[in-house]
Design a protein around this motif. Structure first.
Motif, PDB file in Angstrom:
ATOM      1  N   ASP A  37       3.564 -12.088  -9.847  1.00 26.70           N
ATOM      2  CA  ASP A  37       4.754 -11.399  -9.022  1.00 26.70           C
ATOM      3  C   ASP A  37       4.512 -10.587  -7.868  1.00 26.70           C
ATOM      4  O   ASP A  37       3.365  -9.754  -7.947  1.00 26.70           O
ATOM      5  CB  ASP A  37       5.548 -10.624 -10.089  1.00 26.70           C
ATOM      6  CG  ASP A  37       7.023 -10.151  -9.634  1.00 26.70           C
ATOM      7  OD1 ASP A  37       7.650 -10.959  -8.813  1.00 26.70           O
ATOM      8  OD2 ASP A  37       7.392  -9.362  -9.861  1.00 26.70           O
ATOM      9  N   THR A  71      12.752 -13.795  -3.002  1.00 27.41           N
ATOM     10  CA  THR A  71      12.845 -13.276  -4.301  1.00 27.41           C
ATOM     11  C   THR A  71      13.689 -14.612  -4.888  1.00 27.41           C
ATOM     12  O   THR A  71      14.703 -15.074  -4.254  1.00 27.41           O
ATOM     13  CB  THR A  71      13.772 -12.132  -4.490  1.00 27.41           C
ATOM     14  OG1 THR A  71      13.250 -11.132  -3.902  1.00 27.41           O
ATOM     15  CG2 THR A  71      14.216 -12.029  -5.777  1.00 27.41           C
ATOM     16  N   HIS A  86      11.049 -13.158  -9.826  1.00 20.74           N
ATOM     17  CA  HIS A  86       9.915 -13.524  -9.259  1.00 20.74           C
ATOM     18  C   HIS A  86       9.883 -13.214  -7.499  1.00 20.74           C
ATOM     19  O   HIS A  86      11.096 -13.721  -6.978  1.00 20.74           O
ATOM     20  CB  HIS A  86       9.283 -14.677  -9.729  1.00 20.74           C
ATOM     21  CG  HIS A  86       7.848 -14.794  -9.676  1.00 20.74           C
ATOM     22  ND1 HIS A  86       6.933 -14.608 -10.687  1.00 20.74           N
ATOM     23  CD2 HIS A  86       6.918 -15.356  -8.714  1.00 20.74           C
ATOM     24  CE1 HIS A  86       5.582 -14.698 -10.363  1.00 20.74           C
ATOM     25  NE2 HIS A  86       5.511 -15.263  -9.051  1.00 20.74           N
TER      26      HIS A  86
END
Length: 507
Positions: free
Chosen positions: A41, A101, A118
């Motif tokens: 991430d 995103t 994520h």
């Protein structure tokens, strides 16, 4: 004597139903599990085409994996094991410039879902030029270092010896635009804004600022002291700078170029300098890179294209020549490429397998193994580097090379006379065997000619190499000195505390 037999069917019925101790008929209310997402991430992607992978499992049966981005939803490729309860997924996403995103949604056969947010960043948050540097921290742009050509964009020129206001440490770039990617090289600067516009400043001697016009009678070669918008570009997703030219990747996968073109490095079929963007014929491009006199473009199929100088076999075509290569040619590589990095006259190409190929000038072992005379001074064809198969990112500039491996550390090699590699060794390094000191969990590098700025996963900035006119940005550093151990670079605390969060680019 008469015998009696019990019917068989009731017995079988009783055995089949039992007392239902195992709750086999209970509804499935357990959500599936998601793990092992790669990249991690908030990772920075070197290519616009991000391949996201992960592992999914369930106590019953899995159904699907979907990616939701904005109003778009699409299915990931899900490969299940024989029992249907576990498997791996992969999905290809085209990123916008800056922070992206999205959600990963895993659904099992009973309709239970697991959702995970994520993020991935496409762009350069740290950068370095000949001796000036920049970084994007919490949505704000900071600059420091050499400023003889106004390359810091502060509305002035300055020198360390005569100007008390010369920025030895990071200062906030005064602009109303939110920049999401920076590209500094030599004495000029380029930036991508969140709205897809491109901005430039500094030395414009070869038209590399792109501020001219095709209709003008004379070329715009002026020095600019503040960021100015490059005309005609509103859909950029990436910007890079060579030594005297610039490249822009557009949202539709095409490429524009401007600046010096004496070696055909603009790729427009000519050898004429352009002070305005010219569009190339390439399509489906996901990453661009530029060197001293050559340019490179990676397409969505993993094919690498090159054009411009080939005097040190820059194009990897098994030969050296001094001809002008003004149109893109395919560089022969044995596997699909996922990222490319260009030094002054050498190239690194990261394969899908995690292996790296390199070619070009090798006098300082920037390709490798020249010190021991195992490889020649010029490597004319892509050479498989034998040291690793787990590389996640590649960087280069000058005569230095860097790779990030799966352990999160950066391994450098090549020219090392001024601490440029960030390791204890003094001489040129022919093989990447030692990681950069005190720089674990690497996120991104901005490589200059003789110094580097690094961004760590915890958000801290470091620099190393040749300290000249404040290029390293650390406090109380000696001018004209090489620093092998990474130096902590701090942005002004007050400005950082009040700065806005990272801007999410539109999909």
């Amino acid at each position: 004597m008469q015998r009696f037999f019990l019917p068989v069917l009731p017995v079988l019925f009783l055995l089949g139903c039992g007392a239902d101790d195992d709750n086999s008929n209970a509804p499935d209310i357990t959500a599936p599990q998601l793990s092992g997402q790669f990249p991690a991430d908030s990772a920075i992607s070197q290519s616009r085409l991000l391949t996201l992978t992960g592992i999914v499992s369930d106590d019953s049966k899995l159904g699907s994996v979907e990616i939701i981005r904005g109003e778009q939803t699409f299915s990931a490729d899900l490969q299940l094991d024989d029992d249907g309860r576990s498997g791996q997924f992969s999905a290809a996403l085209r990123l916008s410039g800056g922070l992206n995103t999205f959600q990963i949604v895993v659904t099992d056969a009973a309709g239970n879902q697991t959702r995970a947010s994520h993020q991935a960043y496409f762009g350069k948050r740290v950068t370095a030029g000949g001796a000036h540097s920049g970084a994007i921290v919490e949505g704000k742009t900071y600059v420091w270092g050499r400023n003889n050509k106004g390359q810091l964009g502060l509305g002035m020129t300055s020198k360390l010896a005569s100007d008390e206001s010369h920025p030895l440490t990071p200062v906030l770039l005064p602009t109303s635009k939110t920049f999401v990617s920076l590209a500094f090289n030599q004495n000029a600067s380029l930036a991508l804004a969140a709205d897809g516009t491109v901005w430039s400043w500094g030395d414009g001697a070869n038209g590399q600022l792109g501020l001219g016009s095709a209709a003008a009678e004379t070329a715009d070669t002026s020095t600019r002291l503040t960021p100015l918008q490059v005309p005609g570009i509103t859909d950029a997703v990436s910007v890079v700078r060579g030594y005297g030219h610039s490249l822009v990747l557009h949202n539709d996968g095409t490429v524009s170029a401007f600046g010096s073109n004496n070696l055909g490095q603009l790729g427009d079929g000519s050898a004429l300098n352009r002070d305005y963007p010219v569009r190339l014929t390439l399509t489906g491009i996901v990453q661009v890179a530029a060197s001293s006199g050559s340019s490179y473009a990676l397409d969505e199929q993993g094919v690498l294209w090159g054009w411009g100088a080939n005097d040190y076999a820059n194009l990897g075509l098994a030969s050296e020549d001094t001809e002008v290569h003004s149109t893109p040619v395919q560089i022969p590589l044995p596997q699909a490429i996922t990222a490319v990095a260009a030094g002054r006259d050498h190239v690194l190409a990261l394969g899908k397998s995690g292996q790296v190929y390199a070619w070009g000038l090798n006098f300082s072992s920037q390709v490798g193994l020249f010190v021991s005379e195992q490889w020649p001074e010029v490597v004319t064809s892509p050479q498989l580097l034998p040291w690793f198969s787990d590389v996640q990112a590649v960087w280069a500039n000058g005569n230095q090379s860097f790779v990030k491996r799966a352990d999160g550390k950066v391994y450098p090699w090549g020219q090392n006379m001024l601490g440029t590699l960030g390791i204890e060794q003094d001489d040129d390094v022919e093989a990447p065997l030692s990681p950069i000191l005190q720089f674990d969990n690497a996120l991104d590098l901005g490589n200059g000619a003789l110094h580097t700025v690094g961004l760590r996963g915890d958000g801290q900035l470091f620099s190393w190499g040749w300290s000249f006119e404040g290029s390293l940005g650390g406090s109380d550093l000696i001018n004209l000195w090489g620093y092998r151990v990474p130096v902590l670079v701090s942005v002004p605390a007050a400005a950082a505390a009040t700065s806005a969060a990272m801007v999410t680019s539109a999909p």
